[in-house]
Write a protein that holds these residues in place. Sequence first.
Motif, PDB file in Angstrom:
ATOM      1  N   VAL A  73       0.906  -0.950  -0.067  1.00 51.79           N
ATOM      2  CA  VAL A  73       0.029  -0.002  -0.073  1.00 51.79           C
ATOM      3  C   VAL A  73       0.873   1.301   0.006  1.00 51.79           C
ATOM      4  N   ASN A  74       0.346   2.179  -0.725  1.00 54.04           N
ATOM      5  CA  ASN A  74       1.106   3.564  -0.746  1.00 54.04           C
ATOM      6  C   ASN A  74       0.186   4.485  -0.592  1.00 54.04           C
ATOM      7  N   VAL A  75       0.039   5.374   0.552  1.00 46.31           N
ATOM      8  CA  VAL A  75      -0.781   6.268   0.743  1.00 46.31           C
ATOM      9  C   VAL A  75      -0.304   7.694   0.263  1.00 46.31           C
ATOM     10  N   MET A  76      -0.889   8.536  -0.652  1.00 40.44           N
ATOM     11  CA  MET A  76      -0.228   9.893  -1.040  1.00 40.44           C
ATOM     12  C   MET A  76      -1.216  10.760  -0.551  1.00 40.44           C
ATOM     13  N   LEU A  77      -0.767  11.835   0.315  1.00 40.24           N
ATOM     14  CA  LEU A  77      -1.459  12.772   0.738  1.00 40.24           C
ATOM     15  C   LEU A  77      -1.217  14.037  -0.095  1.00 40.24           C
ATOM     16  N   THR A  78      -2.646  14.868  -0.580  1.00 43.49           N
ATOM     17  CA  THR A  78      -2.498  15.798  -1.535  1.00 43.49           C
ATOM     18  C   THR A  78      -3.378  16.766  -0.987  1.00 43.49           C
ATOM     19  N   PHE A  79      -3.264  18.105  -1.201  1.00 48.92           N
ATOM     20  CA  PHE A  79      -3.998  19.139  -0.882  1.00 48.92           C
ATOM     21  C   PHE A  79      -4.640  19.809  -2.310  1.00 48.92           C
ATOM     22  N   ASP A  80      -4.453  18.988  -3.280  1.00 46.54           N
ATOM     23  CA  ASP A  80      -4.844  19.565  -4.718  1.00 46.54           C
ATOM     24  C   ASP A  80      -5.681  18.697  -5.521  1.00 46.54           C
ATOM     25  N   PRO A  81      -7.080  18.862  -5.543  1.00 42.80           N
ATOM     26  CA  PRO A  81      -7.664  20.051  -4.995  1.00 42.80           C
ATOM     27  C   PRO A  81      -7.871  19.979  -3.564  1.00 42.80           C
TER      28      PRO A  81
END
Length: 104
Positions: A78-86
């Motif tokens: 598992v790879n969890v990528m955090l983004t704030f876009d959008p």
Amino acid sequence: MIDKQKIEEDIIEVLKTIYDPELPVNVYELGLIYNIDINDNGYVNIKMTLTAPACPVAGEIIADVDNKLRGIEGVSDVNVMLTFDPPWNKSMMTEEAKLELGFL
């Protein structure tokens, strides 16, 4: 050959058990999960956000997602990528979440 549809259904069910500690709604219904990608080897990439960039429990939520998804049959990594876009906003919530939080 893995059953990607079954794995995705299992992932969604598990995500519905993970809650933002500040809200009585799970991360899936809140609309925090932007993308679920499963490759042919069972490697899962999750793209997600949080309700606010300064979320004090960000690390806990991400670790919870990572740890719980690793327990699903057929998931190899598992790879969890955090983004704030959008950026997250209330319109991303499901109708159930809006109802639970009193937005309907």
